[in-house]
Design a protein around this motif. Structure first.
Motif, mmCIF file in Angstrom:
data_model
loop_
_atom_site.group_PDB
_atom_site.id
_atom_site.type_symbol
_atom_site.label_atom_id
_atom_site.label_comp_id
_atom_site.label_asym_id
_atom_site.label_seq_id
_atom_site.Cartn_x
_atom_site.Cartn_y
_atom_site.Cartn_z
ATOM 1 N N THR A 23 10.383 6.273 -6.160
ATOM 2 C CA THR A 23 9.703 7.452 -6.695
ATOM 3 C C THR A 23 8.373 7.030 -7.278
ATOM 4 O OG1 THR A 23 11.791 8.565 -7.195
ATOM 5 C CG2 THR A 23 9.817 9.366 -8.314
ATOM 6 N N VAL A 24 7.310 7.731 -6.925
ATOM 7 C CA VAL A 24 5.996 7.463 -7.480
ATOM 8 C C VAL A 24 5.606 8.623 -8.380
ATOM 9 C CG1 VAL A 24 4.781 8.490 -5.520
ATOM 10 C CG2 VAL A 24 3.614 6.825 -6.939
ATOM 11 N N GLU A 25 4.907 8.311 -9.500
ATOM 12 C CA GLU A 25 4.498 9.315 -10.474
ATOM 13 C C GLU A 25 2.979 9.365 -10.565
ATOM 14 O OE1 GLU A 25 6.259 8.003 -14.074
ATOM 15 O OE2 GLU A 25 8.310 8.511 -13.482
ATOM 16 N N GLN A 54 0.839 -1.201 0.000
ATOM 17 C CA GLN A 54 0.000 0.000 0.000
ATOM 18 C C GLN A 54 0.867 1.241 0.000
ATOM 19 O OE1 GLN A 54 -3.216 0.192 2.868
ATOM 20 N NE2 GLN A 54 -3.112 2.431 2.940
ATOM 21 N N LEU A 55 0.452 2.212 -0.805
ATOM 22 C CA LEU A 55 1.078 3.528 -0.836
ATOM 23 C C LEU A 55 0.003 4.568 -0.559
ATOM 24 C CD1 LEU A 55 3.588 3.796 -3.828
ATOM 25 C CD2 LEU A 55 4.035 4.245 -1.420
ATOM 26 N N ASP A 56 0.296 5.501 0.317
ATOM 27 C CA ASP A 56 -0.613 6.608 0.575
ATOM 28 C C ASP A 56 0.013 7.884 0.025
ATOM 29 O OD1 ASP A 56 -2.305 4.890 1.824
ATOM 30 O OD2 ASP A 56 -1.833 5.547 3.866
ATOM 31 N N LEU A 57 -0.684 8.530 -0.916
ATOM 32 C CA LEU A 57 -0.198 9.765 -1.528
ATOM 33 C C LEU A 57 -0.974 10.943 -0.960
ATOM 34 C CD1 LEU A 57 0.107 8.714 -5.288
ATOM 35 C CD2 LEU A 57 1.736 8.403 -3.424
ATOM 36 N N VAL A 75 0.365 -0.661 -9.960
ATOM 37 C CA VAL A 75 -0.734 -0.143 -9.145
ATOM 38 C C VAL A 75 -2.027 -0.780 -9.643
ATOM 39 C CG1 VAL A 75 -2.014 1.906 -8.431
ATOM 40 C CG2 VAL A 75 0.470 2.033 -8.766
ATOM 41 N N THR A 76 -2.733 -1.474 -8.766
ATOM 42 C CA THR A 76 -3.959 -2.177 -9.162
ATOM 43 C C THR A 76 -5.226 -1.442 -8.777
ATOM 44 O OG1 THR A 76 -3.945 -3.453 -7.109
ATOM 45 C CG2 THR A 76 -2.795 -4.406 -9.012
ATOM 46 N N ALA A 77 -5.146 -0.504 -7.826
ATOM 47 C CA ALA A 77 -6.343 0.249 -7.426
ATOM 48 C C ALA A 77 -5.909 1.577 -6.826
ATOM 49 C CB ALA A 77 -7.171 -0.552 -6.419
ATOM 50 N N ALA A 78 -6.761 2.597 -7.017
ATOM 51 C CA ALA A 78 -6.544 3.922 -6.445
ATOM 52 C C ALA A 78 -7.861 4.415 -5.867
ATOM 53 C CB ALA A 78 -6.023 4.897 -7.488
ATOM 54 N N VAL A 79 -7.871 4.736 -4.550
ATOM 55 C CA VAL A 79 -9.100 5.145 -3.870
ATOM 56 C C VAL A 79 -8.818 6.379 -3.023
ATOM 57 C CG1 VAL A 79 -10.905 4.476 -2.240
ATOM 58 C CG2 VAL A 79 -9.904 2.755 -3.774
ATOM 59 N N ARG A 80 -9.676 7.400 -3.155
ATOM 60 C CA ARG A 80 -9.528 8.582 -2.306
ATOM 61 C C ARG A 80 -9.985 8.247 -0.894
ATOM 62 N NH1 ARG A 80 -12.771 14.287 -2.942
ATOM 63 N NH2 ARG A 80 -14.306 13.128 -1.708
ATOM 64 N N TYR A 98 -1.361 6.342 -11.870
ATOM 65 C CA TYR A 98 -0.260 6.224 -10.931
ATOM 66 C C TYR A 98 0.657 5.062 -11.299
ATOM 67 C CZ TYR A 98 -3.494 9.103 -8.232
ATOM 68 O OH TYR A 98 -4.352 10.087 -7.840
ATOM 69 N N ARG A 99 1.962 5.273 -11.086
ATOM 70 C CA ARG A 99 2.931 4.202 -11.295
ATOM 71 C C ARG A 99 4.204 4.522 -10.515
ATOM 72 N NH1 ARG A 99 7.070 5.330 -15.002
ATOM 73 N NH2 ARG A 99 7.295 3.128 -15.541
ATOM 74 N N LEU A 100 4.952 3.475 -10.202
ATOM 75 C CA LEU A 100 6.293 3.661 -9.662
ATOM 76 C C LEU A 100 7.243 3.897 -10.814
ATOM 77 C CD1 LEU A 100 6.394 0.869 -6.939
ATOM 78 C CD2 LEU A 100 6.341 3.333 -6.556
ATOM 79 N N SER A 101 8.237 4.736 -10.613
ATOM 80 C CA SER A 101 9.154 5.052 -11.708
ATOM 81 C C SER A 101 9.915 3.827 -12.188
ATOM 82 C CB SER A 101 10.140 6.139 -11.247
ATOM 83 O OG SER A 101 10.883 5.691 -10.128
ATOM 84 N N THR A 102 10.061 2.823 -11.317
ATOM 85 C CA THR A 102 10.730 1.580 -11.725
ATOM 86 C C THR A 102 9.831 0.683 -12.558
ATOM 87 O OG1 THR A 102 10.051 0.550 -9.643
ATOM 88 C CG2 THR A 102 12.215 1.601 -9.687
#
Length: 870
Positions: free
Chosen positions: A287-289, A233-236, A260-265, A251-255
């Motif tokens: 790094t996350v983009e 899990q990543l929290d932005l 990323v399989t899901a994004a929820v506010r 969203y994606r990691l720079s690597t």
């Protein structure tokens, strides 16, 4: 004013996509599109389609209306107003641009507002924090709104993404703005409401007019921070609220992996987006983009927006001081604002590491019951706070964030107690021994207020790093403490004393907590004359004690010196080259070796009794098992143990026995010695008028007895509360003639220090010495004052010193009827009673000594010269 409506509406139609809030009251109401709430019965939309106050005609009335608005940064706020009154401290309006709650009248509401009027008759931008008065962000020009019946103004405020505020106004109500000023302020980053607040005197209840409210966010969101609370899990965090619908494709990691399989506010915080990953995050810098992310108002950041974070792993068991107790509610009543329940607050001070609480125990050392244990799976995120309470009290603290309700939560003593956090492997993680003197506030220590730690980077400190909460509710459970401040520990550890427990074991006592690993290093310790140290064992839970095991037994009463090289405290301060203390293997005590040296039986308000003993023999003695008693009129004795553990009393050494050394130090800060104050669980009851104190050895044999009375005090004293009786001569008998009131010049008691009235012998005459006889009070560090030293032939004197110039005129009353120890010093800094520097010339010091008990009066004169350097 409505003649401006058409161009204003044209501007509105061109930017509807970015408008967070617009209300011109053209629909004739304020209950919808948008809906305003608050004192709705005291507002109206008038015939000119303006919002107008219509409240009670009562002086001091406060009215408010609010509507939902989450705009924060990259935002413009605009409104029109007319205050048809003379503004003053009781007649003004606040337009809240950002507010965290709907009650603008509440003292704890946070945000920013524009004030119209007030005492300076200004247009100004203010910030309001949870506590304290509002503070200026932009201080507007005074007397801007100076009309008595027509203060017309249109205001525009902008806040850039870099938190730069600009305040502008047009006093004609148009859009030709004049800048009041700019300032940078990033204190508050969240908002839930926009609103108006008005306060007025009785004749101005209908004198406030508002129109053309418009809040515009025309900037795209910025990515501020990323954190990984779990392996997948990543929290932005963004600088403002983002759109409800989020896409994993944004969203994606720079690597490139994991994906990323899901994004929820977040449901509670619209500035946070939770990302779910297909696999565990790798360790290290990542790094996350983010691309094509919209804010809540339709502004899109094409991106890529990037932020770098460090992944140091997840949920690890805490080590020493990696899990802290940061707040303690020991006395929950009377209630101030928090639930009526004992609790402690724990904190993870790490900025990156998730703490695994599973199996961690909260306990009070010495308790026979089972400790409170955190459940498996319990974690504390980096920087997170949590409330810990009894298992039946969890619901009371639900509003404060994370709560752990533990079975066997320990009962917290109000006056003083010790709390320890231990890891599941039994190692001490954190220890605190608190006392109610730590509040430093007699009102707050009576209940309803918490103790808060000041500096979490200084976890080993005691009283100096704790204070009573300053939050209006009585505490800050679940969040940063109200008393937080930088308070580093720069004090090196000191070896206070040493004692031979037996012929092959020496115990060292330090003034603060040690680094337990460093303290176990044998080569740090030496005993002279030579004695080989085989092992060093620091003792938990607070690691202030170290036991040394010796290769050969010690000889009884043989003096030795224990030396420690570079002892480290628990935050890494080193003691320097060496710190040392004397010791010896104790020998038995006999009657007369130790006598009562000082007694305080009538303490000040809030104070405690103490009895001081002195070793007048040449023996090293252990007071373990001794008893202190009060002999009653029927000859029965109420006795209490002096110490259940070993305590060494050196030849000529002092020990002041009391239940609360901290209170004794607080009431006698300059005349007590903490190293010689011995805490007792209880003292016998010593009456305030008269009694008999008795000292017993471990076999119950009497070592000394002293019958005291308040009649033995100096007769000149109007109040003997807090005044001790001191022994005059150590070798003399324990009778009234050998005791006297402690001197006023030392604070009326000397617990743990040599007596102010002690006298080495009976003979002697009074001596006065003046040095220098010529001085130059010019603050150059050379002979800036003169000193008058005295040595008296007996205790019980009162003294006065009056200074006259060469013409006999009064210059300074230096001392007035001061009770005196047998020797001391007065200083004259060359100032007169008026606080002025004395003129150059000769001065006469008239010294009067009076001894009430014998009626003797002695007078002396000394000459001194006040000079000046060429």
């Amino acid at each position: 004013m409505k003649k401006l409506l058409l161009p204003f509406l044209a501007l509105l139609s061109a930017h509807t996509a970015t408008a967070q809030l617009t209300d011109t009251f053209a629909d004739g109401n304020f209950t919808q599109n948008p809906a305003w709430t608050g004192d709705v019965a005291s507002f109206q939309v008038n015939a000119a389609l303006q919002l107008q106050t219509n409240g009670p005609a009562t002086t001091g009335t406060e009215l408010q209306l609010v509507t939902s608005c989450a705009a924060t940064t990259g935002t413009t706020w605009e409104f029109w107003a007319n205050l048809k009154l003379a503004t003053s401290s009781g007649n003004f309006a606040d337009v809240w641009l950002m507010a965290d709650q709907p009650d603008l009248k509440a003292s704890g509401t946070k945000g920013y507002f524009v004030r119209l009027g007030g005492t300076p008759d200004e247009v100004a931008l203010f910030r309001k924090d949870a506590t304290g008065s509002p503070v200026y962000v932009v201080n507007g020009q005074d007397a801007t709104l100076s009309s008595t019946n027509n203060n017309l103004v249109r205001v525009r405020v902008t806040r850039s993404p870099a938190n730069v505020w600009t305040l502008e106004r047009d006093l004609a109500g148009g859009t030709i703005y004049v800048r009041e000023g700019t300032a940078t302020d990033a204190t508050h980053q969240r908002s839930a409401y926009f609103g108006v607040y008005c306060t007025y005197s009785s004749t101005n209840n209908r004198a406030f007019y508002f129109d053309d409210f418009r809040v515009t966010d025309a900037t795209a969101p910025l990515l501020v921070q990323a954190a990984a609370p779990a392996p997948r899990q990543l929290d932005l965090s963004f600088n403002e609220a983002v759109a409800t619908a989020q896409s994993a494709a944004s969203y994606r990691l720079s690597t490139g992996s994991p994906a990323v399989t899901a994004a929820v506010r977040d449901a509670q915080d619209p500035t946070v987006v939770h990302l779910t990953l297909a696999a565990d995050l790798p360790l290290g810098s990542l790094t996350v983009e983010a691309r094509n992310v919209a804010d809540a108002f339709g502004n899109v950041a094409a991106g890529p927006l990037t932020v770098t974070f460090q992944n140091n792993g997840f949920a690890v068991p805490p080590g020493l001081n990696q899990l802290l107790i940061t707040e303690i509610m020991a006395d929950e009543t009377p209630v101030v604002g928090l639930p009526a329940s004992e609790f402690v607050e724990i904190h993870n001070p790490s900025a990156t590491t998730v703490v695994d609480l599973g199996g961690v125990r909260l306990l009070k050392p010495g308790n026979t019951g089972n400790p409170a244990v955190f459940p498996v799976g319990a974690v504390l995120l980096p920087g997170e706070y949590a409330v810990v309470c009894g298992s039946t009290r969890t619901a009371q603290f639900a509003a404060f964030g994370k709560v752990f309700g533990l079975t066997n939560f320990p009962s917290l003593s109000n006056a003083a107690d010790q709390l320890v956090l231990r890891g599941r492997d039994g190692r001490t993680l954190f220890e605190v021994s608190y006392a109610d003197t730590w509040y430093r506030d007699n009102r707050k220590k009576d209940g309803g207020w918490t103790l808060e730690i000041r500096d979490t980077t200084n976890p080993c400190a005691g009283a100096d790093n704790w204070r009573a909460s300053e939050d209006a509710s009585g505490g800050t459970p679940g969040r940063a403490n109200s008393v937080r401040a930088t308070n580093p520990d720069r004090t090196a550890p000191v070896l206070l004393r040493a004692l031979a427990l037996n012929p092959t074991t020496v115990r060292l006592y330090f003034g603060e907590k040690l680094d337990s690993a460093a303290a176990a290093t044998v080569v740090l310790y030496t005993l002279t004359p030579a004695a080989t140290v085989l092992r060093a064992a620091p003792l938990g839970p607070d690691f202030r004690l170290v036991d040394l095991t010796l290769a050969a037994p010690l000889t009884a009463n043989q003096p030795l010196t224990a030396t420690v090289q570079r002892a480290l405290d628990c935050v890494g301060n080193a003691s320097g080259p060496a710190t040392s203390a004397p010791l010896a293997l104790p020998v038995p005590v006999v009657a007369g070796d130790v006598v009562i040296n000082e007694i305080l039986f009538n303490p000040r308000t809030g104070g405690v009794d103490f009895v001081e003993i002195v070793n007048r023999s040449g023996k090293f003695l252990d007071v373990q098992g001794w008893q202190l008693g009060n002999q009653k009129p029927d000859n029965s004795v109420d006795a209490e143990p002096v110490s259940s553990g070993p305590v060494l009393l050196l030849p000529g050494g002092l020990l002041a026995l009391t239940t609360r050394p901290d209170i004794v130090q607080q009431q006698y800060p300059t005349s007590s010695d903490a190293a010689h104050l011995l805490p007792l669980p209880a003292l016998p009851t010593f009456p305030d008028d008269a009694g008999t104190v008795v000292l017993f050895d471990s076999q119950g044999r009497i070592l000394d007895r002293f019958a005291y009375s308040d009649e033995q005090h100096l007769k000149l004293l109007d109040n003997v509360e807090g005044v001790s009786l001191e022994r005059i001569r150590a070798a003399g008998p324990s009778e009234a003639g050998n005791f006297h009131s402690a001197a006023g010049s030392v604070g009326y008691a000397t617990p743990g220090r040599p007596n102010s009235q002690q006298q080495p012998d009976v003979a002697g005459t009074g001596i006065l010495t003046l040095e220098p006889e010529i001085f130059t009070p010019d603050d150059d560090g050379q002979q800036d004052f003169t000193s008058l030293a005295y040595r008296l032939d007996a205790p019980g004197y009162a003294g006065s010193v009056t200074i006259y110039d060469a013409q006999g005129r009064l210059a300074r009353r230096l001392v007035r009827n001061e009770t005196l120890p047998t020797q001391g010093t007065w200083q004259w800094d060359g100032l007169t009673d008026r606080g002025q520097k004395a003129s150059v010339g000769y001065y006469i010091l008239h010294i009067e000594l009076f001894r009430p008990s014998g009626g003797q009066k002695q007078e002396y004169r000394k000459t001194v010269v006040v000079g000046a350097r060429q």
